[in-house]
Design an enzyme around this catalytic site. Sequence first.
Site, PDB file in Angstrom:
ATOM      1  N   TYR A 182      -1.610  -0.770  10.261  1.00 29.10           N
ATOM      2  CA  TYR A 182      -1.796  -1.367   8.927  1.00 29.10           C
ATOM      3  C   TYR A 182      -0.508  -1.247   8.119  1.00 29.10           C
ATOM      4  O   TYR A 182      -0.059  -2.216   7.488  1.00 29.10           O
ATOM      5  CB  TYR A 182      -2.948  -0.640   8.221  1.00 29.10           C
ATOM      6  CG  TYR A 182      -3.197  -1.062   6.807  1.00 29.10           C
ATOM      7  CD1 TYR A 182      -3.816  -2.271   6.520  1.00 29.10           C
ATOM      8  CD2 TYR A 182      -2.829  -0.242   5.735  1.00 29.10           C
ATOM      9  CE1 TYR A 182      -4.071  -2.657   5.213  1.00 29.10           C
ATOM     10  CE2 TYR A 182      -3.075  -0.618   4.426  1.00 29.10           C
ATOM     11  CZ  TYR A 182      -3.694  -1.825   4.174  1.00 29.10           C
ATOM     12  OH  TYR A 182      -3.942  -2.208   2.870  1.00 29.10           O
TER      13      TYR A 182
ATOM     14  N   HIS B  44     -13.244   3.895   2.155  1.00 29.96           N
ATOM     15  CA  HIS B  44     -12.332   4.952   1.723  1.00 29.96           C
ATOM     16  C   HIS B  44     -13.143   6.132   1.182  1.00 29.96           C
ATOM     17  O   HIS B  44     -14.356   6.036   0.994  1.00 29.96           O
ATOM     18  CB  HIS B  44     -11.384   4.427   0.640  1.00 29.96           C
ATOM     19  CG  HIS B  44     -10.380   3.454   1.175  1.00 29.96           C
ATOM     20  ND1 HIS B  44     -10.506   2.089   1.018  1.00 29.96           N
ATOM     21  CD2 HIS B  44      -9.253   3.639   1.884  1.00 29.96           C
ATOM     22  CE1 HIS B  44      -9.497   1.487   1.592  1.00 29.96           C
ATOM     23  NE2 HIS B  44      -8.701   2.390   2.136  1.00 29.96           N
TER      24      HIS B  44
ATOM     25  N   SER C 286       0.857  -1.194   0.000  1.00 34.62           N
ATOM     26  CA  SER C 286       0.000   0.000   0.000  1.00 34.62           C
ATOM     27  C   SER C 286       0.886   1.235   0.000  1.00 34.62           C
ATOM     28  O   SER C 286       2.012   1.201   0.503  1.00 34.62           O
ATOM     29  CB  SER C 286      -0.863  -0.012   1.260  1.00 34.62           C
ATOM     30  OG  SER C 286      -1.442   1.257   1.465  1.00 34.62           O
ATOM     31  N   SER C 287       0.336   2.339  -0.513  1.00 28.86           N
ATOM     32  CA  SER C 287       1.129   3.582  -0.513  1.00 28.86           C
ATOM     33  C   SER C 287       1.306   4.136   0.908  1.00 28.86           C
ATOM     34  O   SER C 287       2.156   4.996   1.127  1.00 28.86           O
ATOM     35  CB  SER C 287       0.459   4.627  -1.402  1.00 28.86           C
ATOM     36  OG  SER C 287      -0.840   4.903  -0.942  1.00 28.86           O
ATOM     37  N   CYS C 288       0.543   3.624   1.878  1.00 26.99           N
ATOM     38  CA  CYS C 288       0.696   4.148   3.246  1.00 26.99           C
ATOM     39  C   CYS C 288       1.911   3.568   3.966  1.00 26.99           C
ATOM     40  O   CYS C 288       2.160   3.896   5.117  1.00 26.99           O
ATOM     41  CB  CYS C 288      -0.571   3.972   4.060  1.00 26.99           C
ATOM     42  SG  CYS C 288      -0.892   2.272   4.453  1.00 26.99           S
TER      43      CYS C 288
ATOM     44  N   LYS D 279       1.999  -4.151   6.503  1.00 25.97           N
ATOM     45  CA  LYS D 279       2.352  -4.207   5.076  1.00 25.97           C
ATOM     46  C   LYS D 279       3.872  -4.153   4.885  1.00 25.97           C
ATOM     47  O   LYS D 279       4.419  -4.825   4.008  1.00 25.97           O
ATOM     48  CB  LYS D 279       1.666  -3.067   4.309  1.00 25.97           C
ATOM     49  CG  LYS D 279       0.164  -3.249   4.165  1.00 25.97           C
ATOM     50  CD  LYS D 279      -0.144  -4.402   3.227  1.00 25.97           C
ATOM     51  CE  LYS D 279      -1.625  -4.623   3.014  1.00 25.97           C
ATOM     52  NZ  LYS D 279      -1.908  -5.839   2.231  1.00 25.97           N
TER      53      LYS D 279
HETATM   54  O1  GFB Z   1      -9.694   7.358   1.758  1.00 22.94           O
HETATM   55  P1  GFB Z   1      -9.401   7.727   3.160  1.00 22.94           P
HETATM   56  O2  GFB Z   1     -10.313   7.171   4.206  1.00 22.94           O
HETATM   57  O3  GFB Z   1      -7.975   7.276   3.600  1.00 22.94           O
HETATM   58  O4  GFB Z   1      -9.447   9.328   3.312  1.00 22.94           O
HETATM   59  P2  GFB Z   1      -6.450   7.755   3.435  1.00 22.94           P
HETATM   60  C1  GFB Z   1      -8.810  10.187   2.425  1.00 22.94           C
HETATM   61  C2  GFB Z   1      -9.123  11.625   2.774  1.00 22.94           C
HETATM   62  O5  GFB Z   1     -10.508  11.892   2.465  1.00 22.94           O
HETATM   63  C3  GFB Z   1      -8.945  12.002   4.241  1.00 22.94           C
HETATM   64  C4  GFB Z   1     -11.117  12.567   3.548  1.00 22.94           C
HETATM   65  O6  GFB Z   1      -8.367  13.298   4.320  1.00 22.94           O
HETATM   66  C5  GFB Z   1     -10.372  12.009   4.768  1.00 22.94           C
HETATM   67  O7  GFB Z   1     -10.537  12.851   5.902  1.00 22.94           O
HETATM   68  N1  GFB Z   1     -12.566  12.337   3.557  1.00 22.94           N
HETATM   69  C6  GFB Z   1     -13.525  13.297   3.366  1.00 22.94           C
HETATM   70  C7  GFB Z   1     -13.203  11.167   3.763  1.00 22.94           C
HETATM   71  N2  GFB Z   1     -14.746  12.772   3.492  1.00 22.94           N
HETATM   72  C8  GFB Z   1     -14.587  11.451   3.735  1.00 22.94           C
HETATM   73  C9  GFB Z   1     -15.516  10.387   3.944  1.00 22.94           C
HETATM   74  O8  GFB Z   1     -16.720  10.547   3.946  1.00 22.94           O
HETATM   75  N3  GFB Z   1     -14.965   9.139   4.153  1.00 22.94           N
HETATM   76  C10 GFB Z   1     -13.610   8.922   4.148  1.00 22.94           C
HETATM   77  N4  GFB Z   1     -13.155   7.680   4.334  1.00 22.94           N
HETATM   78  N5  GFB Z   1     -12.722   9.934   3.975  1.00 22.94           N
HETATM   79  C11 GFB Z   1      -6.067   5.240   3.779  1.00 22.94           C
HETATM   80  C12 GFB Z   1      -5.524   4.385   4.878  1.00 22.94           C
HETATM   81  O9  GFB Z   1      -5.734   6.544   4.109  1.00 22.94           O
HETATM   82  O10 GFB Z   1      -5.511   4.944   2.539  1.00 22.94           O
HETATM   83  C13 GFB Z   1      -5.454   2.978   4.528  1.00 22.94           C
HETATM   84  O11 GFB Z   1      -6.272   4.608   6.030  1.00 22.94           O
HETATM   85  C14 GFB Z   1      -4.989   2.718   3.113  1.00 22.94           C
HETATM   86  O12 GFB Z   1      -4.602   2.376   5.420  1.00 22.94           O
HETATM   87  C15 GFB Z   1      -5.605   3.650   2.116  1.00 22.94           C
HETATM   88  O13 GFB Z   1      -3.606   2.839   3.037  1.00 22.94           O
HETATM   89  C16 GFB Z   1      -5.034   3.494   0.740  1.00 22.94           C
HETATM   90  O14 GFB Z   1      -6.059   7.913   2.004  1.00 22.94           O
HETATM   91  O15 GFB Z   1      -6.192   8.945   4.294  1.00 22.94           O
END
Ligand code: GFB
Length: 324
Positions: A137, A180, A108-110, A141
């Site tokens: 997580y 996500h 993963s990119s994280c 990875k």
């Molecule tokens: O996709 P996301 O949950 O994960 O959130 P990450 C990306 C950005 O979107 C964050 C914003 O800045 C969130 O605050 N966001 C805005 C939202 N509205 C929403 C919403 O309704 N739902 C969600 N989920 N986000 C993940 C990692 O990080 O990336 C995992 O937690 C994994 O481990 C994945 O690596 C690829 O991109 O921040």
Amino acid sequence: MDAHSKVYIAGHRGLVGSAIYRKLKAEGYQNIITRTSRELDLRNQEAVASFFTQEKPEYVFLAAAKVGGILANNTYPADFIYDNLMIQCNIINQSYLNGVKKLLFLGSSCIYPKFAPQPMREEYLLTGELAPTNEPYAIAKIAGIKMCQSYNRQYNTNFIAVMPTNLYGPGDNFDLETSHVLPALIRKFHEAKVNKRSYVELWGTGTPRREFLFVDDLADACLFLMKTYNNSDIINIGTGEDLTIAELAALVGKVTGYEGEIRWDHTKPDGTPQKLLDVTKLNALGWKARTGLEDGIRRTYGWYITNTFEKTSDSPNSSPRKEF
Ligand code: GFB
């Protein structure tokens, strides 16, 4: 690897595994092995050992994982580290013990540091602190990467580790607590439009930058790398382009037809300020992402409508996502 090879896809019901399954089927692969999590709990060492001894797969796509968005990672850190470590340890070790010819591990990119220079090159791994929101997580990875590399070094296996950027597409998780951002936006905007709500609440500030890859493009890259890449060094898979969450919201609004207001909930985390992969290495090998973001969102929105409202059972998805 050819159409007659015995290929095991771990996690074939998840977003990534199901895309790899579709791709292999489309390419004429006839000997694909799968198990649901009910049939085989990949966290169970003995069960995985007897599965590998019986089935003796030649090639393995390790797409099984517990995955989720920023809130799920933050809320269930023990599940994220335990499940992922156990799954990886069992599959990678059994692949070695049973003479698997090649294994592809999905990272993963994280795995890259929270404040890594952008775009993130493969060599930035372990050069700084991880984002606390998904550190468990990411550590799991990173352990998977190191297992592949260590087995290659000690046992001369051919285990490759690929690092996809944020993924989306058909089969995604649309549960608002655990998903996500991209599927969450599709669902929030669609429901707001249908229910004629005047505003939608999104998380954070809208300023973080993210890169999004359509999952069928990822599957294409995985098959490409399975056929051509034989190196312990990790390799990024992405589009090379990012946008802010606010820009993403505008695009999802356009596709779903939502025209109301967006409010930002600052009590929710932003996470990493920017996550953009450097894909120079992959492009140099001859692979490029094909699906534009708007097109990919349209296809994902279509899948969401069909699978949520046009089928009575099997509606998408629940908490936190298991792809094993
Ligand atoms: O996709 P996301 O949950 O994960 O959130 P990450 C990306 C950005 O979107 C964050 C914003 O800045 C969130 O605050 N966001 C805005 C939202 N509205 C929403 C919403 O309704 N739902 C969600 N989920 N986000 C993940 C990692 O990080 O990336 C995992 O937690 C994994 O481990 C994945 O690596 C690829 O991109 O921040």
